[in-house]
Design a protein around this motif. Structure first.
Motif, PDB file in Angstrom:
ATOM      1  N   GLY A  93       0.949  -1.270   0.174  1.00  7.02           N
ATOM      2  CA  GLY A  93      -0.436   0.037  -0.467  1.00  7.02           C
ATOM      3  C   GLY A  93       1.197   1.314  -0.528  1.00  7.02           C
ATOM      4  N   SER A  94       0.500   2.380   0.189  1.00  7.28           N
ATOM      5  CA  SER A  94       1.237   3.871   0.349  1.00  7.28           C
ATOM      6  C   SER A  94       1.688   3.921   1.452  1.00  7.28           C
ATOM      7  CB  SER A  94      -0.506   4.420  -0.768  1.00  7.28           C
ATOM      8  OG  SER A  94       0.416   6.033  -0.370  1.00  7.28           O
ATOM      9  N   THR A  95       3.017   4.963   1.039  1.00  4.45           N
ATOM     10  CA  THR A  95       3.600   4.752   1.951  1.00  4.45           C
ATOM     11  C   THR A  95       2.506   6.185   3.192  1.00  4.45           C
ATOM     12  OG1 THR A  95       4.839   6.759   0.553  1.00  4.45           O
ATOM     13  CG2 THR A  95       5.645   4.539   1.909  1.00  4.45           C
ATOM     14  N   GLU A 148       6.506   0.574  -6.673  1.00  2.00           N
ATOM     15  CA  GLU A 148       6.298   1.901  -7.332  1.00  2.00           C
ATOM     16  C   GLU A 148       4.677   2.543  -7.481  1.00  2.00           C
ATOM     17  OE1 GLU A 148       8.981   4.423  -9.646  1.00  2.00           O
ATOM     18  OE2 GLU A 148       7.978   3.514 -11.703  1.00  2.00           O
ATOM     19  N   ASN A 149       4.079   3.244  -6.675  1.00  2.00           N
ATOM     20  CA  ASN A 149       3.234   4.103  -7.628  1.00  2.00           C
ATOM     21  C   ASN A 149       3.317   4.905  -9.062  1.00  2.00           C
ATOM     22  OD1 ASN A 149       0.353   5.090  -8.059  1.00  2.00           O
ATOM     23  ND2 ASN A 149       0.055   5.234  -6.100  1.00  2.00           N
ATOM     24  N   GLY A 150       4.631   5.951  -8.390  1.00  2.00           N
ATOM     25  CA  GLY A 150       4.643   7.099  -9.273  1.00  2.00           C
ATOM     26  C   GLY A 150       4.753   8.125  -9.039  1.00  2.00           C
ATOM     27  N   PHE A 151       5.072   9.207 -10.235  1.00  2.00           N
ATOM     28  CA  PHE A 151       4.596  10.439  -9.954  1.00  2.00           C
ATOM     29  C   PHE A 151       3.322  11.325 -10.595  1.00  2.00           C
ATOM     30  CE2 PHE A 151       9.031  10.537 -11.218  1.00  2.00           C
ATOM     31  CZ  PHE A 151       9.697  11.790 -10.066  1.00  2.00           C
ATOM     32  N   ARG A 152       3.322  11.539  -9.251  1.00  2.00           N
ATOM     33  CA  ARG A 152       1.521  11.785  -9.466  1.00  2.00           C
ATOM     34  C   ARG A 152       1.272  13.497 -10.443  1.00  2.00           C
ATOM     35  NH1 ARG A 152      -0.188   8.974  -4.904  1.00  2.00           N
ATOM     36  NH2 ARG A 152      -2.926   9.800  -5.086  1.00  2.00           N
ATOM     37  N   ASN A 153      -0.382  13.096 -10.916  1.00  2.00           N
ATOM     38  CA  ASN A 153      -0.767  13.954 -11.832  1.00  2.00           C
ATOM     39  C   ASN A 153      -1.745  13.905 -11.141  1.00  2.00           C
ATOM     40  OD1 ASN A 153       1.383  13.998 -13.503  1.00  2.00           O
ATOM     41  ND2 ASN A 153       0.635  11.649 -13.917  1.00  2.00           N
ATOM     42  N   LEU A 172     -10.930  18.248  -3.829  1.00  2.00           N
ATOM     43  CA  LEU A 172      -9.807  17.620  -4.275  1.00  2.00           C
ATOM     44  C   LEU A 172      -9.734  16.055  -3.148  1.00  2.00           C
ATOM     45  CD1 LEU A 172      -7.972  17.179  -6.736  1.00  2.00           C
ATOM     46  CD2 LEU A 172      -5.917  17.979  -4.804  1.00  2.00           C
ATOM     47  N   ARG A 173     -10.092  15.241  -3.690  1.00  2.00           N
ATOM     48  CA  ARG A 173      -9.120  14.180  -2.510  1.00  2.00           C
ATOM     49  C   ARG A 173      -7.855  14.009  -2.439  1.00  2.00           C
ATOM     50  NH1 ARG A 173      -6.666   8.973  -3.078  1.00  2.00           N
ATOM     51  NH2 ARG A 173      -6.703   8.170  -1.612  1.00  2.00           N
ATOM     52  N   VAL A 174      -7.786  13.844  -1.701  1.00  2.00           N
ATOM     53  CA  VAL A 174      -5.848  13.821  -0.999  1.00  2.00           C
ATOM     54  C   VAL A 174      -6.035  12.403  -0.602  1.00  2.00           C
ATOM     55  CG1 VAL A 174      -5.824  15.914  -1.406  1.00  2.00           C
ATOM     56  CG2 VAL A 174      -6.386  15.312   0.911  1.00  2.00           C
ATOM     57  N   ALA A 195     -10.394   7.699   1.736  1.00  2.00           N
ATOM     58  CA  ALA A 195      -9.536   6.482   1.976  1.00  2.00           C
ATOM     59  C   ALA A 195      -9.936   5.930  -0.253  1.00  2.00           C
ATOM     60  CB  ALA A 195      -9.906   4.879   2.112  1.00  2.00           C
ATOM     61  N   PHE A 196      -8.689   5.394  -0.845  1.00  2.00           N
ATOM     62  CA  PHE A 196      -8.646   5.100  -1.902  1.00  2.00           C
ATOM     63  C   PHE A 196      -9.462   4.427  -2.346  1.00  2.00           C
ATOM     64  CE2 PHE A 196      -7.645   2.732  -6.111  1.00  2.00           C
ATOM     65  CZ  PHE A 196      -7.126   3.729  -6.727  1.00  2.00           C
ATOM     66  N   SER A 197      -9.802   2.933  -1.671  1.00  2.00           N
ATOM     67  CA  SER A 197     -10.752   2.787  -2.166  1.00  2.00           C
ATOM     68  C   SER A 197     -12.373   2.542  -2.326  1.00  2.00           C
ATOM     69  CB  SER A 197     -11.745   1.126  -1.043  1.00  2.00           C
ATOM     70  OG  SER A 197     -10.664   1.882   0.375  1.00  2.00           O
ATOM     71  N   GLU A 212      -5.553  13.084  -7.232  1.00  2.00           N
ATOM     72  CA  GLU A 212      -4.576  12.987  -7.914  1.00  2.00           C
ATOM     73  C   GLU A 212      -3.647  11.688  -7.731  1.00  2.00           C
ATOM     74  OE1 GLU A 212      -1.363  13.091  -5.316  1.00  2.00           O
ATOM     75  OE2 GLU A 212      -2.581  12.917  -4.312  1.00  2.00           O
ATOM     76  N   ASN A 213      -3.258  10.993  -8.826  1.00  3.73           N
ATOM     77  CA  ASN A 213      -2.467   9.624  -8.856  1.00  3.73           C
ATOM     78  C   ASN A 213      -1.458   9.578 -10.232  1.00  3.73           C
ATOM     79  OD1 ASN A 213      -1.822   7.488  -7.539  1.00  3.73           O
ATOM     80  ND2 ASN A 213      -4.616   7.978  -6.717  1.00  3.73           N
ATOM     81  N   PRO A 214      -1.032   8.241 -10.286  1.00  5.24           N
ATOM     82  CA  PRO A 214       0.146   7.999 -11.727  1.00  5.24           C
ATOM     83  C   PRO A 214      -0.730   8.174 -12.742  1.00  5.24           C
ATOM     84  CG  PRO A 214       1.223   7.646  -9.479  1.00  5.24           C
ATOM     85  CD  PRO A 214      -0.224   7.452  -9.133  1.00  5.24           C
ATOM     86  N   PRO A 239       5.183   6.725  -3.345  1.00  4.74           N
ATOM     87  CA  PRO A 239       5.712   4.866  -2.935  1.00  4.74           C
ATOM     88  C   PRO A 239       5.384   4.550  -2.338  1.00  4.74           C
ATOM     89  CG  PRO A 239       7.535   6.482  -1.740  1.00  4.74           C
ATOM     90  CD  PRO A 239       6.434   6.862  -1.902  1.00  4.74           C
ATOM     91  N   TRP A 240       5.310   2.933  -3.466  1.00  2.00           N
ATOM     92  CA  TRP A 240       4.462   1.598  -1.987  1.00  2.00           C
ATOM     93  C   TRP A 240       5.222   0.934  -1.127  1.00  2.00           C
ATOM     94  CZ3 TRP A 240       1.681   0.494  -6.978  1.00  2.00           C
ATOM     95  CH2 TRP A 240       0.909   0.500  -7.418  1.00  2.00           C
ATOM     96  N   ILE A 241       4.028   0.473  -0.166  1.00  3.22           N
ATOM     97  CA  ILE A 241       5.458  -0.676   0.974  1.00  3.22           C
ATOM     98  C   ILE A 241       5.069  -1.909   0.698  1.00  3.22           C
ATOM     99  CG2 ILE A 241       4.749   0.799   2.570  1.00  3.22           C
ATOM    100  CD1 ILE A 241       7.253   0.241   4.157  1.00  3.22           C
TER     101      ILE A 241
HETATM  102  C1  TK8 Z   1      -3.553   2.047  -3.899  1.00  2.00           C
HETATM  103  C2  TK8 Z   1      -3.211   3.617  -3.402  1.00  2.00           C
HETATM  104  C3  TK8 Z   1      -3.382   4.479  -3.936  1.00  2.00           C
HETATM  105  C4  TK8 Z   1      -3.209   5.775  -4.064  1.00  2.00           C
HETATM  106  C5  TK8 Z   1      -3.776   6.524  -3.456  1.00  2.00           C
HETATM  107  O1  TK8 Z   1      -2.932   1.142  -2.621  1.00  2.00           O
HETATM  108  O2  TK8 Z   1      -4.545   6.829  -2.276  1.00  2.00           O
HETATM  109  O3  TK8 Z   1      -4.445   7.099  -4.188  1.00  2.00           O
HETATM  110  O4  TK8 Z   1      -2.164   6.528  -4.859  1.00  2.00           O
HETATM  111  O5  TK8 Z   1      -2.566   4.257  -5.114  1.00  2.00           O
HETATM  112  O6  TK8 Z   1      -2.160   3.763  -2.589  1.00  2.00           O
END
Ligand code: TK8
Length: 336
Positions: A93-95, A148-153, A172-174, A195-197, A212-214, A239-241
């Motif tokens: 999941g996300s750090t 990695e999730n990567g650079f977000r947009n 904006l969801r953060v 939550a992302f879910s 925002e997300n990659p 990052p993801w961990i």
């Molecule tokens: C998915 C999340 C997601 C993260 C977020 O497990 O919450 O926006 O970027 O990709 O980790």
């Protein structure tokens, strides 16, 4: 056969059996539930299945990893609690969702920290990333590798965003931590932690206007179905961990732990490669799916960087000089 020979042979057989039994004891048949938040058809899903395959190969099928996508075992935070309590074995999941557990993980929500993936890899896989992982131990979690999730947009449904002022008025969801919240509030958005879910349906029903997300994650999460505008900001590297439950991990033999660590490293290399190779394709797909893309100019990105500086300074102070200095030194070393 002489009596003596019989005894010698029996003894030899016994030794062999006990050696075999010892090896078998070292690696037990185990089911490992591995949860993640994105859809099965995503970089997370592919890397999770790769991880499971590597582990099966290494352990002759004894360490059986079952992968659960789409937050079917819960949101990142829910899975973290399940790991802490020993009710689930592993997750990725996300750090960003760990900041409530180890506050220093908030540094990875500092905008414009890394210039490229190479810097991120060096900092995450080096002493800095390892030191943060160690802090998880006393919280009942074991950090294993970073994916990695990567650079977000940015995406939204109201209007194209080409400069920081355009964020004003956008709901904006953060991600759920104070750094992410402060960053986007400071940039003028109406920031809503979530939550992302829950995000897809929040976008669909208009509870929020944007997120925002990659690009890979935007694509695999089908956000193009519910979002019109995409701004290429690359404002932060996520990052993801990969983590294990400490309660569970401590009950494994060192052979089992070693097998999991080795397969995890292979999954990390696979995931990063897959993610980087897929970015251009994901962007094309988003365009083909009707998203209107704005390339944010370097000058406007610099203005954003200026606006969020005080937020970075505030949290750097909170995390302590030692952490900030170590981070900056690690980035500097990666740049040289
Ligand atoms: C998915 C999340 C997601 C993260 C977020 O497990 O919450 O926006 O970027 O990709 O980790």
């Amino acid at each position: 056969m002489s009596k003596l020979l019989k005894i010698v042979m029996a003894a030899a057989t016994l030794t062999m059996v006990s050696a075999g039994a010892h090896a078998a004891d070292d690696v037990k048949a185990r089911n490992i539930r591995f949860g993640y938040g994105l859809n099965e058809d995503s970089v997370q899903g592919r890397a999770a299945r790769y991880f499971a395959d590597e582990l099966a190969k290494a352990s002759d099928g004894k360490l059986k990893m079952m992968t659960f996508g789409g937050a079917s075992l819960g949101s990142d935070s829910q899975m973290q609690s399940a790991l802490q309590g020993g009710a689930q074995e592993m997750m990725v999941g996300s750090t960003a969702t760990l900041v409530g557990i180890v506050k220093e993980y908030g540094v990875f929500d500092f905008p414009f920290l890394f210039n490229n993936e190479k810097e991120a890899d060096a900092v995450l896989d080096g002493d800095f990333g390892t030191k943060l992982m160690k802090k998880l131990d006393e919280k009942g979690l074991v950090g294993i590798v970073y994916w990695e999730n990567g650079f977000r947009n940015l995406t939204n449904n109201s209007h194209p965003v080409a400069k920081v002022e355009d964020l004003s008025g956008i709901k904006l969801r953060v991600m759920q931590n104070q750094v992410a919240l402060d960053v986007f509030q400071t940039m003028g958005a109406n920031a809503v932690p979530m939550a992302f879910s829950e995000l897809f349906s929040a976008l669909e029903t208009g509870v929020v206007d944007g997120q925002e997300n990659p690009v890979n994650t935007i694509e695999s999460s089908k956000f193009y179905e519910v979002q019109k505008y995409l701004s290429l900001t690359k404002h932060v590297y996520s990052p993801w961990i990969v983590m294990a439950s400490k309660k569970w991990w401590d009950g494994l033999s060192s052979t089992e732990q070693g097998m999991i660590e080795k397969a995890a490293v292979a999954s990390r290399d696979f995931e990063r490669k897959d993610n980087r190779a897929g970015t251009a394709k994901a962007l094309d797909a988003l365009k083909a799916d009707g998203m209107q893309v704005t390339v944010v100019s370097d000058a406007e990105l610099d203005r954003m960087r200026e606006v969020v500086k005080p937020v970075i300074e505030k949290f750097s102070k909170q995390y302590g000089e030692e952490t900030s200095n170590e981070l900056m030194a690690a980035i500097k070393a990666a740049r040289n």
